[in-house]
Design a protein around this motif. Structure first.
Motif: not given
Length: 153
Positions: A7-20, A119-128
């Motif tokens: 269990k470690t800290f992980h960093t990621g990004t999420v990006k979603k775009t939509i046309k309206i 985002l930067n996680s609390k301690k968790m597994s990579e899969k979590q």
């Protein structure tokens, strides 16, 4: 022997775009009502203000989800008609969550909306963590589809 996932800290990004298909003003009016989330964000039961401010930097909202989970969010950047950025301070399995919702006119009645977060996680597994990123991406997508449907009526 069973290997325990580290269990470690992980960093990621999420990006979603939509046309309206709607005017930029109409889209901005809807998304800048930061307590109006139950009308388009998935599983939100209610959103209340925790601040006197309803818009702009310093506005604070408390989101209550159908499952009872609560997330507190603070607006940290705001450019009227273009974007706002918020941070979550409570309620997520994360140490850091910063998100921006921005809109750009593509033509008179076509807007491109982007919802992205770091985002930067609390301690968790990579899969979590990867499961959470996938969940968040699906949550953004479903919410954006709801927003599109409500604005294109």
């Amino acid at each position: 022997m069973v290997k325990i996932a580290k269990k470690t800290f992980h960093t990621g990004t999420v990006k979603k775009t939509i046309k309206i298909k709607a005017s930029k003003d109409k889209v901005w009016k809807k998304i800048s009502n930061i307590a109006g989330l139950p009308t388009w964000v998935v599983d939100v039961k209610k959103t209340t203000y925790l601040s006197k401010r309803k818009k702009d930097v310093g506005a604070i909202r408390l989101i209550t989800f159908e499952d009872g989970n609560k997330i507190e969010e603070h607006i940290v950047a705001w450019k009227k008609g273009e974007y706002f950025t918020y941070i979550a301070t409570e309620g997520l399995p994360l140490r850091a969550y910063v998100a921006t919702i921005s809109i750009k006119s593509k033509s008179k009645n076509l807007v491109e909306l982007t919802w992205q977060s770091y985002l930067n996680s609390k301690k968790m597994s990579e899969k979590q963590f990867l499961d959470f990123v996938v969940f968040l991406g699906a949550f953004y997508e479903a919410s954006l589809e709801n927003l599109k449907a409500s604005l294109e009526k």
